[in-house]
Design a protein around this motif. Structure first.
Motif, PDB file in Angstrom:
ATOM      1  N   ARG A  87       0.856  -1.187   0.000  1.00  0.00           N
ATOM      2  CA  ARG A  87       0.000   0.000   0.000  1.00  0.00           C
ATOM      3  C   ARG A  87       0.892   1.237   0.000  1.00  0.00           C
ATOM      4  NH1 ARG A  87      -2.889  -4.164   1.400  1.00  0.00           N
ATOM      5  NH2 ARG A  87      -5.172  -4.078   1.322  1.00  0.00           N
ATOM      6  N   VAL A  88       1.036   1.796  -1.188  1.00  0.00           N
ATOM      7  CA  VAL A  88       2.077   2.806  -1.381  1.00  0.00           C
ATOM      8  C   VAL A  88       1.734   4.157  -0.781  1.00  0.00           C
ATOM      9  CG1 VAL A  88       3.037   1.686  -3.422  1.00  0.00           C
ATOM     10  CG2 VAL A  88       1.201   3.367  -3.690  1.00  0.00           C
ATOM     11  N   ALA A  89       0.466   4.408  -0.469  1.00  0.00           N
ATOM     12  CA  ALA A  89       0.074   5.695   0.111  1.00  0.00           C
ATOM     13  C   ALA A  89      -0.162   5.617   1.616  1.00  0.00           C
ATOM     14  CB  ALA A  89      -1.195   6.218  -0.570  1.00  0.00           C
ATOM     15  N   ALA A  90       0.059   4.469   2.219  1.00  0.00           N
ATOM     16  CA  ALA A  90      -0.241   4.286   3.639  1.00  0.00           C
ATOM     17  C   ALA A  90       0.741   5.037   4.524  1.00  0.00           C
ATOM     18  CB  ALA A  90      -0.219   2.806   3.990  1.00  0.00           C
ATOM     19  N   VAL A 120       0.050  -2.910  -7.302  1.00  0.00           N
ATOM     20  CA  VAL A 120       0.085  -2.391  -5.933  1.00  0.00           C
ATOM     21  C   VAL A 120      -1.205  -1.613  -5.669  1.00  0.00           C
ATOM     22  CG1 VAL A 120       2.601  -2.288  -5.851  1.00  0.00           C
ATOM     23  CG2 VAL A 120       1.309  -0.262  -6.553  1.00  0.00           C
ATOM     24  N   PHE A 121      -1.493  -1.422  -4.383  1.00  0.00           N
ATOM     25  CA  PHE A 121      -2.663  -0.660  -3.950  1.00  0.00           C
ATOM     26  C   PHE A 121      -2.231   0.715  -3.441  1.00  0.00           C
ATOM     27  CE2 PHE A 121      -4.939  -4.831  -2.822  1.00  0.00           C
ATOM     28  CZ  PHE A 121      -5.660  -4.824  -4.000  1.00  0.00           C
ATOM     29  N   PRO A 122      -3.163   1.681  -3.419  1.00  0.00           N
ATOM     30  CA  PRO A 122      -2.865   2.955  -2.757  1.00  0.00           C
ATOM     31  C   PRO A 122      -2.856   2.808  -1.230  1.00  0.00           C
ATOM     32  CG  PRO A 122      -5.008   3.050  -3.865  1.00  0.00           C
ATOM     33  CD  PRO A 122      -4.408   1.722  -4.194  1.00  0.00           C
ATOM     34  N   GLY A 123      -4.001   2.487  -0.629  1.00  0.00           N
ATOM     35  CA  GLY A 123      -4.037   2.249   0.817  1.00  0.00           C
ATOM     36  C   GLY A 123      -3.820   3.480   1.662  1.00  0.00           C
ATOM     37  N   SER A 181      -8.435   4.220  -1.240  1.00  0.00           N
ATOM     38  CA  SER A 181      -8.357   5.682  -1.100  1.00  0.00           C
ATOM     39  C   SER A 181      -8.297   6.407  -2.443  1.00  0.00           C
ATOM     40  CB  SER A 181      -7.130   6.065  -0.264  1.00  0.00           C
ATOM     41  OG  SER A 181      -5.938   5.621  -0.883  1.00  0.00           O
ATOM     42  N   HIS A 182      -7.975   5.682  -3.512  1.00  0.00           N
ATOM     43  CA  HIS A 182      -7.843   6.273  -4.842  1.00  0.00           C
ATOM     44  C   HIS A 182      -8.688   5.459  -5.825  1.00  0.00           C
ATOM     45  CE1 HIS A 182      -4.525   8.122  -2.717  1.00  0.00           C
ATOM     46  NE2 HIS A 182      -4.291   8.925  -3.735  1.00  0.00           N
TER      47      HIS A 182
END
Length: 274
Positions: free
Chosen positions: A71-74, A102-105, A144-145
């Motif tokens: 989760r690259v935005a976590a 990958v996920f945002p997260g 989240s995105h």
């Protein structure tokens, strides 16, 4: 366009059986869910990786993507996230897969701007490794995105050819974004498209393709109406990947019996749009 399915629909299935299932049902590729509860994940060694490649080569089926859960935005430490991305990229390279999912997260970030910045910073840090390995990092429209506009906003900050997008057709639709808008903002970044079907916004249990409310015909028409191949991260052929969420909805019908009708439905949509 070529057809694939995700192993999210056959949780825990042995790799040889997955490859056979794809070949027997006329699918060109498979999106491998690379999680520790699956046979292949970043923790497996060289022998498992080589054997996985051999099984798919013998079946004449391509491994489309290593579908990871980073989760690259976590919130948290950048270095940990980038290390995870490097591990996924190495796995995809060893498997001969052109993509990593990958996920945002970023749902726990204080602001949208902080979530965007974290995602862009980490994807940008891993992008040179991706380029060296010939693998593209793809951020899925998710959590989240969910909208294409959200994902495209991050990718604009990254600005690297080895970082792109997966259009999961369900999430932008659930967020109220129409397919034409989603496609318009993601087309310059698009790696591949995840198709699925559900009954409604309130009922997201997975359904056979064509049995629900998602605008699959419109999405396929957008993809085939204008060839965006040259702007995709690997400049390769387009892919439609069926993500049937059996892992999260265990009472849903088994995927194997649904694969041939799904293939026929997708081929029908592609023919109508030609």
């Amino acid at each position: 366009m070529q057809l694939a399915f995700s192993t999210l629909g056959v949780p825990g299935m042995e790799i040889s059986e997955v490859a056979r299932l794809a070949a027997d049902n006329g699918f060109h590729g498979v999106e491998l869910r690379v999680h520790p509860d699956e046979p292949v994940h970043p923790g497996v060694g060289a022998e498992v990786r080589k054997e996985t490649v051999r099984r798919f080569q013998d079946a004449g089926v391509r491994i489309l993507s290593a579908a990871g859960y980073t989760r690259v935005a976590a919130p948290g430490d950048d270095e940990t996230v980038v290390d995870e991305l490097h591990g996924l990229l190495a796995l995809a390279h060893d498997l001969g897969a052109p993509y990593v999912r990958v996920f945002p997260g970023g749902v726990d970030q204080p602001t949208e701007q902080e979530a965007d910045a974290a995602a862009a910073r980490r994807l940008g840090a891993a992008a040179p490794r991706a380029a060296d390995l010939g693998v593209a990092l793809l951020l899925e429209t998710h959590d989240s995105h969910r909208r294409g506009a959200d994902t495209a906003r991050v990718l604009g900050l990254v600005g690297h050819a080895s970082v792109g997008a997966i259009w999961d057709v369900m999430h932008p639709w659930l967020a109220g974004e129409d397919p034409e808008t989603t496609y318009a903002v993601l087309a310059p970044h698009l790696g591949y498209v995840q198709v699925k079907d559900i009954a409604s916004v309130e009922d997201t249990n997975p359904l056979p393709l064509g049995a629900g409310a998602l605008p699959l015909a419109e999405c396929v028409d957008l993809l085939t109406r204008q060839d965006a191949t040259e702007t995709r991260p690997d400049a390769g052929a387009g892919w439609l990947c069926w993500e049937y969420e059996k892992r999260w909805y265990p009472r849903s019908p088994e995927l194997p019996g649904l694969l041939a009708p799904a293939r026929d439905h997708l081929l029908g949509l592609l023919t109508q749009s030609a």
